[in-house]
Scaffold this active site. Structure first.
Site, PDB file in Angstrom:
ATOM      1  N   ILE A  13       1.159  -1.029  -0.050  1.00  0.00           N
ATOM      2  CA  ILE A  13      -0.417  -0.073  -0.002  1.00  0.00           C
ATOM      3  C   ILE A  13       0.657   1.590  -0.491  1.00  0.00           C
ATOM      4  CG2 ILE A  13      -2.132   1.240   1.277  1.00  0.00           C
ATOM      5  CD1 ILE A  13      -2.296  -1.458   2.594  1.00  0.00           C
ATOM      6  N   THR A 124      -6.200  -0.125  11.163  1.00  0.00           N
ATOM      7  CA  THR A 124      -6.914  -1.418  10.262  1.00  0.00           C
ATOM      8  C   THR A 124      -8.377  -1.260  10.911  1.00  0.00           C
ATOM      9  OG1 THR A 124      -6.983  -3.493   9.509  1.00  0.00           O
ATOM     10  CG2 THR A 124      -5.032  -2.618  11.538  1.00  0.00           C
ATOM     11  N   ASP A 125      -9.320  -2.171   9.855  1.00  0.00           N
ATOM     12  CA  ASP A 125     -10.464  -2.206  10.172  1.00  0.00           C
ATOM     13  C   ASP A 125     -10.049  -3.177  11.122  1.00  0.00           C
ATOM     14  OD1 ASP A 125      -9.952  -4.206   9.156  1.00  0.00           O
ATOM     15  OD2 ASP A 125     -11.865  -4.203   7.684  1.00  0.00           O
ATOM     16  N   GLU A 126      -9.238  -4.198  11.281  1.00  0.00           N
ATOM     17  CA  GLU A 126      -8.806  -5.348  12.661  1.00  0.00           C
ATOM     18  C   GLU A 126      -8.960  -4.557  13.979  1.00  0.00           C
ATOM     19  OE1 GLU A 126      -6.660  -8.581  11.555  1.00  0.00           O
ATOM     20  OE2 GLU A 126      -6.911  -8.752   9.525  1.00  0.00           O
ATOM     21  N   TYR A 148      -1.434  -9.893  15.884  1.00  0.00           N
ATOM     22  CA  TYR A 148      -1.153  -8.305  14.686  1.00  0.00           C
ATOM     23  C   TYR A 148      -2.397  -7.432  14.641  1.00  0.00           C
ATOM     24  CZ  TYR A 148      -2.550  -6.011  10.457  1.00  0.00           C
ATOM     25  OH  TYR A 148      -2.640  -5.114   9.956  1.00  0.00           O
ATOM     26  N   LYS A 152      -1.899  -4.079  16.087  1.00  0.00           N
ATOM     27  CA  LYS A 152      -1.906  -2.895  15.437  1.00  0.00           C
ATOM     28  C   LYS A 152      -2.284  -1.394  16.175  1.00  0.00           C
ATOM     29  CE  LYS A 152      -1.728  -1.194  11.619  1.00  0.00           C
ATOM     30  NZ  LYS A 152      -0.536  -0.486  10.880  1.00  0.00           N
ATOM     31  N   ASN A 177      -9.436  -4.235   3.588  1.00  0.00           N
ATOM     32  CA  ASN A 177      -9.129  -5.305   3.165  1.00  0.00           C
ATOM     33  C   ASN A 177      -8.512  -4.666   2.095  1.00  0.00           C
ATOM     34  OD1 ASN A 177      -9.595  -7.505   4.730  1.00  0.00           O
ATOM     35  ND2 ASN A 177      -8.614  -8.750   4.150  1.00  0.00           N
ATOM     36  N   TYR A 205      -8.916 -21.312   4.187  1.00  0.00           N
ATOM     37  CA  TYR A 205      -9.981 -21.760   5.582  1.00  0.00           C
ATOM     38  C   TYR A 205     -11.133 -22.216   5.671  1.00  0.00           C
ATOM     39  CZ  TYR A 205      -4.641 -19.867   5.846  1.00  0.00           C
ATOM     40  OH  TYR A 205      -3.674 -19.254   6.294  1.00  0.00           O
TER      41      TYR A 205
HETATM   42  P1  NAD Z   1       2.987  -4.945   3.530  1.00  0.00           P
HETATM   43  O1  NAD Z   1       3.314  -5.857   4.379  1.00  0.00           O
HETATM   44  O2  NAD Z   1       2.789  -5.090   1.617  1.00  0.00           O
HETATM   45  O3  NAD Z   1       4.498  -3.822   3.272  1.00  0.00           O
HETATM   46  C1  NAD Z   1       4.774  -3.427   5.103  1.00  0.00           C
HETATM   47  C2  NAD Z   1       6.370  -2.410   4.739  1.00  0.00           C
HETATM   48  O4  NAD Z   1       6.659  -2.180   5.899  1.00  0.00           O
HETATM   49  C3  NAD Z   1       7.760  -3.794   3.804  1.00  0.00           C
HETATM   50  O5  NAD Z   1       8.498  -2.883   2.639  1.00  0.00           O
HETATM   51  C4  NAD Z   1       8.678  -3.864   5.011  1.00  0.00           C
HETATM   52  O6  NAD Z   1       9.744  -3.181   4.428  1.00  0.00           O
HETATM   53  C5  NAD Z   1       8.287  -2.564   6.163  1.00  0.00           C
HETATM   54  N1  NAD Z   1       8.803  -2.686   7.204  1.00  0.00           N
HETATM   55  C6  NAD Z   1       8.386  -3.685   8.278  1.00  0.00           C
HETATM   56  N2  NAD Z   1       8.736  -3.783   9.310  1.00  0.00           N
HETATM   57  C7  NAD Z   1       9.979  -2.165   9.068  1.00  0.00           C
HETATM   58  C8  NAD Z   1      10.148  -1.437  10.568  1.00  0.00           C
HETATM   59  N3  NAD Z   1      10.409  -1.989  11.310  1.00  0.00           N
HETATM   60  N4  NAD Z   1      10.777  -0.769   9.803  1.00  0.00           N
HETATM   61  C9  NAD Z   1      10.943   0.379   8.616  1.00  0.00           C
HETATM   62  N5  NAD Z   1      10.047  -0.085   7.157  1.00  0.00           N
HETATM   63  C10 NAD Z   1       9.200  -2.104   7.944  1.00  0.00           C
HETATM   64  O7  NAD Z   1       2.169  -3.997   4.031  1.00  0.00           O
HETATM   65  P2  NAD Z   1       0.811  -3.607   3.672  1.00  0.00           P
HETATM   66  O8  NAD Z   1      -0.430  -4.537   3.408  1.00  0.00           O
HETATM   67  O9  NAD Z   1       1.036  -2.322   2.199  1.00  0.00           O
HETATM   68  O10 NAD Z   1       0.086  -2.266   4.587  1.00  0.00           O
HETATM   69  C11 NAD Z   1       0.441  -1.423   4.354  1.00  0.00           C
HETATM   70  C12 NAD Z   1       0.426  -0.826   6.382  1.00  0.00           C
HETATM   71  O11 NAD Z   1      -1.174  -0.599   5.792  1.00  0.00           O
HETATM   72  C13 NAD Z   1       0.093  -1.812   7.207  1.00  0.00           C
HETATM   73  O12 NAD Z   1       0.680  -0.621   8.405  1.00  0.00           O
HETATM   74  C14 NAD Z   1      -1.163  -2.131   7.451  1.00  0.00           C
HETATM   75  O13 NAD Z   1      -1.044  -2.775   8.791  1.00  0.00           O
HETATM   76  C15 NAD Z   1      -2.035  -1.148   6.759  1.00  0.00           C
HETATM   77  N6  NAD Z   1      -3.558  -1.920   6.030  1.00  0.00           N
HETATM   78  C16 NAD Z   1      -2.942  -2.483   5.766  1.00  0.00           C
HETATM   79  C17 NAD Z   1      -4.021  -3.643   5.095  1.00  0.00           C
HETATM   80  C18 NAD Z   1      -4.254  -4.008   4.182  1.00  0.00           C
HETATM   81  O14 NAD Z   1      -5.167  -4.733   3.585  1.00  0.00           O
HETATM   82  N7  NAD Z   1      -3.170  -4.550   3.375  1.00  0.00           N
HETATM   83  C19 NAD Z   1      -5.298  -2.824   5.249  1.00  0.00           C
HETATM   84  C20 NAD Z   1      -5.309  -1.606   6.637  1.00  0.00           C
HETATM   85  C21 NAD Z   1      -4.191  -1.354   6.582  1.00  0.00           C
HETATM   86  O1  DAU Z   2      -8.545  -5.748   7.114  1.00  0.00           O
HETATM   87  C1  DAU Z   2      -7.408  -5.965   6.979  1.00  0.00           C
HETATM   88  C2  DAU Z   2      -6.857  -6.294   7.054  1.00  0.00           C
HETATM   89  O2  DAU Z   2      -6.505  -6.956   6.178  1.00  0.00           O
HETATM   90  C3  DAU Z   2      -5.071  -5.647   7.274  1.00  0.00           C
HETATM   91  O3  DAU Z   2      -4.783  -5.002   8.459  1.00  0.00           O
HETATM   92  C4  DAU Z   2      -3.723  -6.968   7.079  1.00  0.00           C
HETATM   93  O4  DAU Z   2      -2.232  -6.428   6.964  1.00  0.00           O
HETATM   94  C5  DAU Z   2      -4.426  -7.400   6.155  1.00  0.00           C
HETATM   95  O5  DAU Z   2      -3.010  -8.309   5.806  1.00  0.00           O
HETATM   96  C6  DAU Z   2      -5.562  -8.167   5.718  1.00  0.00           C
HETATM   97  O6  DAU Z   2      -5.984  -9.645   6.791  1.00  0.00           O
HETATM   98  P1  DAU Z   2      -6.600 -10.878   6.616  1.00  0.00           P
HETATM   99  O7  DAU Z   2      -6.342 -11.561   7.390  1.00  0.00           O
HETATM  100  O8  DAU Z   2      -8.190 -10.775   6.076  1.00  0.00           O
HETATM  101  O9  DAU Z   2      -6.154 -10.843   5.072  1.00  0.00           O
HETATM  102  P2  DAU Z   2      -5.449 -12.493   4.237  1.00  0.00           P
HETATM  103  O10 DAU Z   2      -5.557 -11.918   2.726  1.00  0.00           O
HETATM  104  O11 DAU Z   2      -4.758 -13.284   5.393  1.00  0.00           O
HETATM  105  O12 DAU Z   2      -6.958 -13.631   4.622  1.00  0.00           O
HETATM  106  C7  DAU Z   2      -8.123 -12.849   3.770  1.00  0.00           C
HETATM  107  C8  DAU Z   2      -8.765 -13.504   3.844  1.00  0.00           C
HETATM  108  O13 DAU Z   2      -8.621 -15.288   3.284  1.00  0.00           O
HETATM  109  C9  DAU Z   2      -9.375 -14.011   5.503  1.00  0.00           C
HETATM  110  O14 DAU Z   2     -10.687 -14.196   5.870  1.00  0.00           O
HETATM  111  C10 DAU Z   2      -8.383 -15.527   5.384  1.00  0.00           C
HETATM  112  C11 DAU Z   2      -9.046 -15.899   4.399  1.00  0.00           C
HETATM  113  N1  DAU Z   2      -7.364 -17.670   3.338  1.00  0.00           N
HETATM  114  C12 DAU Z   2      -6.371 -15.929   3.761  1.00  0.00           C
HETATM  115  C13 DAU Z   2      -5.291 -17.448   3.123  1.00  0.00           C
HETATM  116  C14 DAU Z   2      -4.061 -16.341   3.175  1.00  0.00           C
HETATM  117  C15 DAU Z   2      -7.923 -18.222   3.165  1.00  0.00           C
HETATM  118  O15 DAU Z   2      -8.691 -19.167   3.314  1.00  0.00           O
HETATM  119  N2  DAU Z   2      -6.386 -18.929   2.660  1.00  0.00           N
HETATM  120  C16 DAU Z   2      -5.486 -18.056   3.344  1.00  0.00           C
HETATM  121  O16 DAU Z   2      -3.945 -18.791   2.155  1.00  0.00           O
END
Ligand code: NAD
Ligand code: DAU
Length: 343
Positions: A13, A124-126, A148, A152, A177, A205
């Site tokens: 992101i 995050t919404d989590e 996690y 957060k 997500n 899952y």
């Molecule tokens: P990601 O795992 O793709 O990337 C995380 C980045 O942070 C990586 O580039 C990693 O190298 C860097 N990082 C990790 N630990 C670090 C540290 N100690 N110091 C400096 N850099 C560090 O994550 P993402 O999915 O892009 O999520 C970004 C943010 O958005 C996170 O804070 C996550 O909690 C939040 N978020 C994610 C989602 C989602 O669906 N992916 C949804 C809501 C909120």
């Molecule tokens: O809601 C925001 C969050 O969304 C972020 O804060 C997190 O960083 C991000 O990873 C994401 O969390 P989820 O746990 O919802 O995402 P994930 O892709 O891991 O899983 C999405 C759904 O799919 C969840 O219900 C679990 C299911 N799943 C996931 C994996 C990896 C499976 O069924 N099989 C899998 O192998």
């Protein structure tokens, strides 16, 4: 010229946000601070490389020296850096506490010391926990249910406390997500797309009936740029896509888009403490003038196409990164060896 520190911008992101801000605002210079963990990839920031408006600092947000160096002269901070995968947190939470709580503390201390104009903590919404009916509002109690989201939640409330206690101009955002290009292939959408391309099983899952609200990553980035101008310090904003989809339906749609058979779906042992459903009320942000623009069907189709066309981005991770291979074996080997009854 505005100078913006974007932490974690080598990830999914943060890189989308940095690329978009760089593209849209030529009066902004961007400093990236990223530790380049397994999830960080400099290829995600290629459009910025070599520009005088961009500086990359490799470092840890929990390291005060790295943070001091990176934040110098910045007026705005957005903290994306985090350990982000729920399944990994279930197998060991230490890094999550270091980055998602202590890292936030170090950033806030420095932001307070130098007096930044805006600090956006990407939460995050989590942090709300699961919701079986209705939607979470920003004022609802927090009830994170896995390591996690608990970490957060610590970062989320610590950031708020620096506004309430010291007047640091903090905004907290809680997004649902995300999906889209450059999504690290451990998360469900990129994992299932890339497994399906290779005719590998899709480990779904539990009963597959858990629900997520999908937000296109470009909509998220646009919402954050919007908040840079319109967000109010001390406030929290939900950012949701309004696209609730059950995992099993999501899986079927991915297979259909790729022309692959449903026999690839492999029901496996559930994630412990698996949150059943997330849903966000986004009226607060909509009232300010922001709304998501990407329809889920189109966003998913484009995302599938992106992964089909960008094997050079994800194959090296899945096939050559020993860290990914070790993770896949640790989380899935046993599960795939003992499939459950189909959903
Ligand atoms: P990601 O795992 O793709 O990337 C995380 C980045 O942070 C990586 O580039 C990693 O190298 C860097 N990082 C990790 N630990 C670090 C540290 N100690 N110091 C400096 N850099 C560090 O994550 P993402 O999915 O892009 O999520 C970004 C943010 O958005 C996170 O804070 C996550 O909690 C939040 N978020 C994610 C989602 C989602 O669906 N992916 C949804 C809501 C909120
Ligand atoms: O809601 C925001 C969050 O969304 C972020 O804060 C997190 O960083 C991000 O990873 C994401 O969390 P989820 O746990 O919802 O995402 P994930 O892709 O891991 O899983 C999405 C759904 O799919 C969840 O219900 C679990 C299911 N799943 C996931 C994996 C990896 C499976 O069924 N099989 C899998 O192998």
């Amino acid at each position: 010229m505005k100078k913006v520190l974007v932490t974690g911008a080598a990830g999914f992101i943060g890189s989308c946000f940095a690329r978009r801000l760089f593209r849209e605002r030529d009066d902004v210079s961007i400093v990236v601070l990223d530790k380049l963990t397994y999830a960080g990839n400099l290829a995600n920031l290629e459009p910025l490389a070599g520009s005088p408006r961009y500086r990359f600092v490799k470092g840890d947000i929990a390291d005060p020296e790295a943070v001091r160096d990176a934040m110098e002269g910045c007026d705005t901070v957005l903290n994306f850096a985090a350990e982000t995968h729920v399944d990994r947190s279930l197998q060991g939470a230490a890094h999550f506490l270091d980055t998602d709580i202590k890292g936030v503390f170090v950033l806030l201390e420095e932001a307070r010391r130098i007096g930044v104009e805006k600090f956006i903590q990407i939460s995050t919404d989590e942090v709300y926990g699961q919701i079986l009916e209705g939607e979470f509002k920003e004022t609802d109690p927090l009830n994170p249910r896995n390591p996690y989201s608990a970490a957060k939640c610590g970062g989320d409330r610590l950031a708020y406390s620096y506004w309430a206690s010291y007047g640091v101009p903090v905004i907290v955002t809680r997004a649902s997500n995300n999906y889209g290009p450059y999504h690290y292939p451990e998360k469900v959408i990129p994992l299932f797309i890339t497994n399906a391309i290779d005719d590998l099983p899709l480990p779904l899952y539990g009963d597959g009936r858990n629900v997520r609200d999908w937000l296109h990553v470009e909509d998220h980035a646009a919402g954050l740029i919007f908040l840079l101008e319109h967000g109010k310090a001390g406030e929290t904003y939900n950012i949701g896509g309004g696209n609730e989809v059950m995992n099993v339906d999501l899986t079927r749609r991915i297979l259909e888009l790729l022309g692959k058979p449903e026999t690839l779906i492999r029901p496996v042992a559930d994630r412990p403490g698996h949150d059943r459903r997330y849903a966000l009320n986004t009226d607060k942000l909509k009232a300010l003038g922001w709304a998501p623009t990407v329809a889920f069907d189109k966003g998913l189709e484009d995302t599938v196409k992106w992964f089909v066309e960008h094997e050079s981005w994800w194959r090296p991770i899945k096939e050559r990164d020993p860290e990914f291979k070790a993770w896949y074996a640790k989380n899935y080997a046993e599960r795939l060896a003992a499939p459950q009854t189909p959903a």
